[in-house]
Design an enzyme around this catalytic site. Structure first.
Site, PDB file in Angstrom:
ATOM      1  N   ARG A 125       7.400   4.597  -3.997  1.00 49.29           N
ATOM      2  CA  ARG A 125       7.619   4.629  -5.434  1.00 49.29           C
ATOM      3  C   ARG A 125       8.168   5.988  -5.805  1.00 49.29           C
ATOM      4  O   ARG A 125       7.742   7.008  -5.262  1.00 49.29           O
ATOM      5  CB  ARG A 125       6.301   4.390  -6.201  1.00 49.29           C
TER       6      ARG A 125
ATOM      7  N   PRO B  30       5.448  -3.553 -17.720  1.00 51.83           N
ATOM      8  CA  PRO B  30       4.155  -3.663 -18.393  1.00 51.83           C
ATOM      9  C   PRO B  30       3.057  -2.903 -17.652  1.00 51.83           C
ATOM     10  O   PRO B  30       2.727  -3.214 -16.507  1.00 51.83           O
ATOM     11  CB  PRO B  30       3.859  -5.172 -18.375  1.00 51.83           C
ATOM     12  N   GLU B  31       2.536  -1.882 -18.296  1.00 51.18           N
ATOM     13  CA  GLU B  31       1.336  -1.193 -17.829  1.00 51.18           C
ATOM     14  C   GLU B  31       0.300  -1.403 -18.929  1.00 51.18           C
ATOM     15  O   GLU B  31       0.450  -2.312 -19.732  1.00 51.18           O
ATOM     16  CB  GLU B  31       1.646   0.288 -17.564  1.00 51.18           C
TER      17      GLU B  31
ATOM     18  N   HIS C 170      15.034 -18.096 -17.405  1.00 48.64           N
ATOM     19  CA  HIS C 170      13.880 -17.393 -16.835  1.00 48.64           C
ATOM     20  C   HIS C 170      12.535 -17.920 -17.351  1.00 48.64           C
ATOM     21  O   HIS C 170      11.505 -17.295 -17.099  1.00 48.64           O
ATOM     22  CB  HIS C 170      13.969 -15.881 -17.062  1.00 48.64           C
TER      23      HIS C 170
ATOM     24  N   LYS D 230      -4.245  -4.261 -16.291  1.00 48.17           N
ATOM     25  CA  LYS D 230      -3.067  -5.079 -16.598  1.00 48.17           C
ATOM     26  C   LYS D 230      -3.366  -6.564 -16.468  1.00 48.17           C
ATOM     27  O   LYS D 230      -2.462  -7.389 -16.616  1.00 48.17           O
ATOM     28  CB  LYS D 230      -1.925  -4.709 -15.648  1.00 48.17           C
TER      29      LYS D 230
ATOM     30  N   ARG E 254      11.624 -11.750 -12.898  1.00 52.70           N
ATOM     31  CA  ARG E 254      11.413 -11.370 -11.487  1.00 52.70           C
ATOM     32  C   ARG E 254      10.288 -12.147 -10.805  1.00 52.70           C
ATOM     33  O   ARG E 254       9.981 -11.889  -9.646  1.00 52.70           O
ATOM     34  CB  ARG E 254      11.151  -9.870 -11.396  1.00 52.70           C
TER      35      ARG E 254
END
Length: 300
Positions: A284, A2-3, A97, A61, A118
């Site tokens: 990254r 998600p950006e 989750h 975000k 996560r």
DNA sequence: AAGTAGACTTGGACAC
DNA sequence: ACGATCCAAGTCTACT
């Protein structure tokens, strides 16, 4: 991942589910989801129960909704967060989750599940204060109230109150690689690894170049590319590169097939055919075309 | 103060 | 077959 386009897609869905509703109850299944909350899960549950919710707002975000107890409920997707109205009853076992669940009244959904494989996502309450520039705090509401939890986050590229001239200057003051600067949410918000690489490719700028060596025009090209890419992605519901991002209906975004460089290392550049390279910047990956994005080039 | 590096998390991919 | 190792991500914290 998600950006900005993915967060905005989720915000629009969340706004319909949450705005004007009352939280009847809350369950937190994983303590890490409330790690930024003073007092943790217990405090979050206690303070949110009975609260009425306002519009859903987003800056970069970060998403939030103002609550009737005077604080903002912060909602961040992290790298795998999903909000789904799964019509669960209190006490029903969590699905895989599922980290937290809101029970709602007065709106279209009786429950809202926060699913986050996560656990980089988070829910927490934050006090608010008026924005310093006197403009609305974010997308989705005219309110000036900006949560402290997002006060260090710069306005994003789709914010009509973003000052592009100032951002351009600020970026060029940094000696860091331009890719790192784009990912710094306190300078310009909304970029993640995908759209940063895409915007740099479109602008023809190598991500390792020190931002201070770029011309005003080059930075303007990067920012303009970012705006156009994010708008196009938003119109397609965002990028679902893996299964970790879906909207509130569980639908994936369809922008992945338009990506020019992200995830395409070793494949042919769609512009010139040259094999795309990948290097590590700030831990990254940065995917680029060594032919279209020259590290030492001054002008495109 | 700006900039960098480490920590956190977990499932999938990959080499052995 | 199977344990091991690496990788991806966004953001916060800690250190230089």
């Amino acid at each position: 991942m998600p950006e900005l386009p993915e967060a905005e897609t989720v915000r629009r869905g969340l706004a319909e589910i949450l705005a004007g509703t009352k939280i009847e109850g809350l369950e937190v299944f994983h303590p890490r989801t409330a790690r930024y909350q003073n007092g943790g899960s217990a405090q979050l549950t206690q303070q949110l129960s009975g609260a009425h919710l306002d519009a859903v707002v987003r800056r970069g975000k970060f998403m939030w909704t103002l609550t009737s107890n005077g604080q903002a409920l912060m909602m961040h997707l992290g790298m795998s967060g999903q909000f789904r109205p799964l019509a669960k009853q209190a006490g029903e076992a969590p699905v895989r989750h599922e980290r937290a669940r809101l029970y709602l009244s007065g709106g279209p959904a009786q429950s809202l599940s926060f699913i986050d494989q996560r656990t980089f996502g988070a829910l927490y309450l934050s006090p608010t204060a008026n924005t310093e520039d006197g403009a609305p705090a974010g997308c989705g509401s005219d309110s000036l109230l900006l949560p402290a939890g997002a006060s260090h986050i710069a306005r994003d590229l789709l914010d009509p109150h973003l000052d592009l001239v100032k951002v351009n200057q600020r970026i060029r003051k940094s000696k860091s690689p331009i890719k790192n600067v784009l990912l710094n949410q306190s300078i310009i918000s909304g970029f993640g690894n995908i759209y940063a690489d895409e915007a740099l490719f479109v602008a023809g700028v190598h991500g390792a170049r020190s931002a201070s060596t770029l011309t005003r025009q080059q930075v303007a090209q990067i920012l303009q590319a970012g705006i156009e890419i994010m708008e196009r992605s938003l119109s397609r519901g965002g990028t679902s590169f893996d299964q970790l991002y879906v909207d509130v209906n569980g639908s994936a975004g369809t922008f992945a097939d338009e990506l020019l460089v992200y995830g395409r290392a070793g494949q042919a550049c769609r512009e010139c055919g040259h094999e795309l390279s990948s290097i590590s910047l700030n831990k990254r990956s940065h995917v680029y075309c060594a032919n279209c994005q020259r590290p030492s080039r001054n002008l495109k």
